[in-house]
Design a protein around this motif. Structure first.
Motif, PDB file in Angstrom:
ATOM      1  N   ALA A  23      27.887  23.551  34.862  1.00 38.59           N
ATOM      2  CA  ALA A  23      27.848  22.127  35.207  1.00 38.59           C
ATOM      3  C   ALA A  23      28.207  21.913  36.677  1.00 38.59           C
ATOM      4  CB  ALA A  23      28.797  21.338  34.300  1.00 38.59           C
ATOM      5  N   TRP A  24      29.235  22.614  37.166  1.00 36.89           N
ATOM      6  CA  TRP A  24      29.602  22.483  38.579  1.00 36.89           C
ATOM      7  C   TRP A  24      28.493  23.027  39.478  1.00 36.89           C
ATOM      8  CZ3 TRP A  24      32.796  19.172  40.370  1.00 36.89           C
ATOM      9  CH2 TRP A  24      33.913  18.769  39.632  1.00 36.89           C
ATOM     10  N   THR A  25      27.808  24.078  39.037  1.00 36.41           N
ATOM     11  CA  THR A  25      26.685  24.610  39.806  1.00 36.41           C
ATOM     12  C   THR A  25      25.567  23.577  39.872  1.00 36.41           C
ATOM     13  OG1 THR A  25      27.260  26.864  39.134  1.00 36.41           O
ATOM     14  CG2 THR A  25      25.028  26.521  39.987  1.00 36.41           C
ATOM     15  N   SER A  26      25.265  22.948  38.751  1.00 34.78           N
ATOM     16  CA  SER A  26      24.252  21.891  38.718  1.00 34.78           C
ATOM     17  C   SER A  26      24.660  20.741  39.627  1.00 34.78           C
ATOM     18  CB  SER A  26      24.070  21.367  37.293  1.00 34.78           C
ATOM     19  OG  SER A  26      23.606  22.378  36.451  1.00 34.78           O
ATOM     20  N   PHE A  27      25.924  20.356  39.555  1.00 37.14           N
ATOM     21  CA  PHE A  27      26.425  19.275  40.400  1.00 37.14           C
ATOM     22  C   PHE A  27      26.266  19.632  41.874  1.00 37.14           C
ATOM     23  CE2 PHE A  27      29.750  17.260  42.887  1.00 37.14           C
ATOM     24  CZ  PHE A  27      29.612  15.927  42.535  1.00 37.14           C
ATOM     25  N   LEU A  30      22.632  19.443  43.020  1.00 38.09           N
ATOM     26  CA  LEU A  30      22.230  18.046  43.135  1.00 38.09           C
ATOM     27  C   LEU A  30      22.857  17.398  44.363  1.00 38.09           C
ATOM     28  CD1 LEU A  30      20.677  15.720  41.846  1.00 38.09           C
ATOM     29  CD2 LEU A  30      22.721  15.205  40.531  1.00 38.09           C
ATOM     30  N   TYR A  31      24.136  17.644  44.556  1.00 38.46           N
ATOM     31  CA  TYR A  31      24.881  17.090  45.688  1.00 38.46           C
ATOM     32  C   TYR A  31      24.233  17.486  47.010  1.00 38.46           C
ATOM     33  CZ  TYR A  31      29.148  16.129  48.438  1.00 38.46           C
ATOM     34  OH  TYR A  31      30.050  15.665  49.346  1.00 38.46           O
ATOM     35  N   ALA A  68      34.317  20.062  53.960  1.00 37.66           N
ATOM     36  CA  ALA A  68      35.399  19.907  52.981  1.00 37.66           C
ATOM     37  C   ALA A  68      34.901  19.196  51.732  1.00 37.66           C
ATOM     38  CB  ALA A  68      36.570  19.148  53.608  1.00 37.66           C
ATOM     39  N   ALA A  69      33.997  18.242  51.901  1.00 41.19           N
ATOM     40  CA  ALA A  69      33.462  17.511  50.749  1.00 41.19           C
ATOM     41  C   ALA A  69      32.647  18.427  49.838  1.00 41.19           C
ATOM     42  CB  ALA A  69      32.607  16.345  51.226  1.00 41.19           C
ATOM     43  N   THR A  70      32.056  19.472  50.399  1.00 43.41           N
ATOM     44  CA  THR A  70      31.285  20.394  49.560  1.00 43.41           C
ATOM     45  C   THR A  70      32.126  21.570  49.064  1.00 43.41           C
ATOM     46  OG1 THR A  70      30.482  21.636  51.468  1.00 43.41           O
ATOM     47  CG2 THR A  70      29.105  19.838  50.681  1.00 43.41           C
ATOM     48  N   GLY A 117      20.656   5.950  44.293  1.00 43.16           N
ATOM     49  CA  GLY A 117      21.166   5.518  42.990  1.00 43.16           C
ATOM     50  C   GLY A 117      20.822   6.513  41.900  1.00 43.16           C
ATOM     51  N   LEU A 118      19.608   7.053  41.946  1.00 46.72           N
ATOM     52  CA  LEU A 118      19.207   8.079  40.977  1.00 46.72           C
ATOM     53  C   LEU A 118      20.077   9.326  41.147  1.00 46.72           C
ATOM     54  CD1 LEU A 118      17.318   9.165  38.788  1.00 46.72           C
ATOM     55  CD2 LEU A 118      15.726   9.835  40.614  1.00 46.72           C
ATOM     56  N   GLY A 119      20.277   9.732  42.395  1.00 47.85           N
ATOM     57  CA  GLY A 119      21.155  10.886  42.650  1.00 47.85           C
ATOM     58  C   GLY A 119      22.551  10.643  42.118  1.00 47.85           C
ATOM     59  N   LEU A 120      23.094   9.448  42.387  1.00 55.21           N
ATOM     60  CA  LEU A 120      24.435   9.111  41.906  1.00 55.21           C
ATOM     61  C   LEU A 120      24.480   9.096  40.384  1.00 55.21           C
ATOM     62  CD1 LEU A 120      27.357   8.083  42.264  1.00 55.21           C
ATOM     63  CD2 LEU A 120      26.406   5.766  42.359  1.00 55.21           C
ATOM     64  N   ALA A 121      23.466   8.523  39.755  1.00 51.84           N
ATOM     65  CA  ALA A 121      23.450   8.447  38.292  1.00 51.84           C
ATOM     66  C   ALA A 121      23.484   9.838  37.664  1.00 51.84           C
ATOM     67  CB  ALA A 121      22.222   7.672  37.820  1.00 51.84           C
ATOM     68  N   VAL A 122      22.685  10.753  38.192  1.00 49.17           N
ATOM     69  CA  VAL A 122      22.665  12.112  37.632  1.00 49.17           C
ATOM     70  C   VAL A 122      23.974  12.837  37.947  1.00 49.17           C
ATOM     71  CG1 VAL A 122      21.436  14.321  37.547  1.00 49.17           C
ATOM     72  CG2 VAL A 122      20.150  12.184  37.711  1.00 49.17           C
ATOM     73  N   GLU A 123      24.505  12.652  39.157  1.00 44.01           N
ATOM     74  CA  GLU A 123      25.805  13.248  39.489  1.00 44.01           C
ATOM     75  C   GLU A 123      26.885  12.743  38.529  1.00 44.01           C
ATOM     76  OE1 GLU A 123      25.139  13.829  44.314  1.00 44.01           O
ATOM     77  OE2 GLU A 123      26.209  12.076  43.572  1.00 44.01           O
ATOM     78  N   LEU A 124      26.870  11.450  38.226  1.00 45.09           N
ATOM     79  CA  LEU A 124      27.858  10.881  37.295  1.00 45.09           C
ATOM     80  C   LEU A 124      27.675  11.423  35.883  1.00 45.09           C
ATOM     81  CD1 LEU A 124      28.084   7.166  38.501  1.00 45.09           C
ATOM     82  CD2 LEU A 124      29.719   9.031  38.903  1.00 45.09           C
ATOM     83  N   LEU A 125      26.422  11.656  35.472  1.00 44.55           N
ATOM     84  CA  LEU A 125      26.187  12.259  34.151  1.00 44.55           C
ATOM     85  C   LEU A 125      26.766  13.670  34.083  1.00 44.55           C
ATOM     86  CD1 LEU A 125      22.547  11.112  33.328  1.00 44.55           C
ATOM     87  CD2 LEU A 125      24.653  10.455  32.126  1.00 44.55           C
ATOM     88  N   VAL A 126      26.576  14.431  35.149  1.00 43.44           N
ATOM     89  CA  VAL A 126      27.124  15.799  35.173  1.00 43.44           C
ATOM     90  C   VAL A 126      28.651  15.749  35.183  1.00 43.44           C
ATOM     91  CG1 VAL A 126      27.263  17.968  36.482  1.00 43.44           C
ATOM     92  CG2 VAL A 126      25.068  16.774  36.275  1.00 43.44           C
TER      93      VAL A 126
END
Length: 158
Positions: A23-27, A30-31, A68-70, A117-126
């Motif tokens: 899941a973190w790899t997917s995140f 996407l990030y 740092a954020a990544t 928004g789509l990116g954020l939505a999928v990030e929030l799902l993960v």
């Protein structure tokens, strides 16, 4: 009528640590890809060549902050696979919770709201998957652990 024995494929239980690391790899993918594909937005490359990202000046401090954020989600891939269960659960709960408002902040004041928004939505799902997985971390029964809290019964024998 199909029976359980008609299925030629085996389904093995995936360890929670592997699910969290995946899941973190997917995140992380996407990030990074949301930012990378955002470079195709008209004018973005020109702004970068002029030393700006959105309203921020590109400085060493900006670059270090972006790195740092990544680093945090990147380290979570490793930590999810290696930390002991209790520390792993707590770390995943804390980091995923802290990243939710940070991810939402990235949407504030931006253009291309559908894209970001789509990116954020999928990030929030993960992140929700990570939170749910960590929150519902399987517990061992007291009979299957010794006095030190280690598994007394090998997994293969359970």
């Amino acid at each position: 009528m199909a029976t359980k024995t008609d299925n030629p494929f085996q389904s093995r239980e995936v360890p929670i640590q592997s699910k969290l690391a995946a899941a973190w790899t997917s995140f992380m993918f996407l990030y990074v890809y949301v930012d990378l594909l955002g470079l195709y937005k008209p004018g973005m490359v020109d702004d970068i060549l002029n030393g700006k990202v959105f309203t921020f000046e590109i400085t060493e401090t900006f670059a270090a902050s972006a790195l740092a954020a990544t680093v945090l989600p990147t380290l979570m891939i490793l930590l999810s696979a290696t930390l002991p269960a209790r520390a792993n659960r707590v770390t995943n709960l804390v980091v995923a919770t802290l990243l939710i408002p940070y991810m939402a902040f990235n949407l504030a004041g931006g253009e291309w709201l559908f894209y970001y928004g789509l990116g954020l939505a999928v990030e929030l799902l993960v992140l929700a998957f990570i939170l749910r997985s960590a929150w519902t971390w399987p517990r061992t029964s007291p009979a299957s652990t010794d006095a030190a809290g280690r598994d007394a019964i090998p997994v293969a024998l359970r």
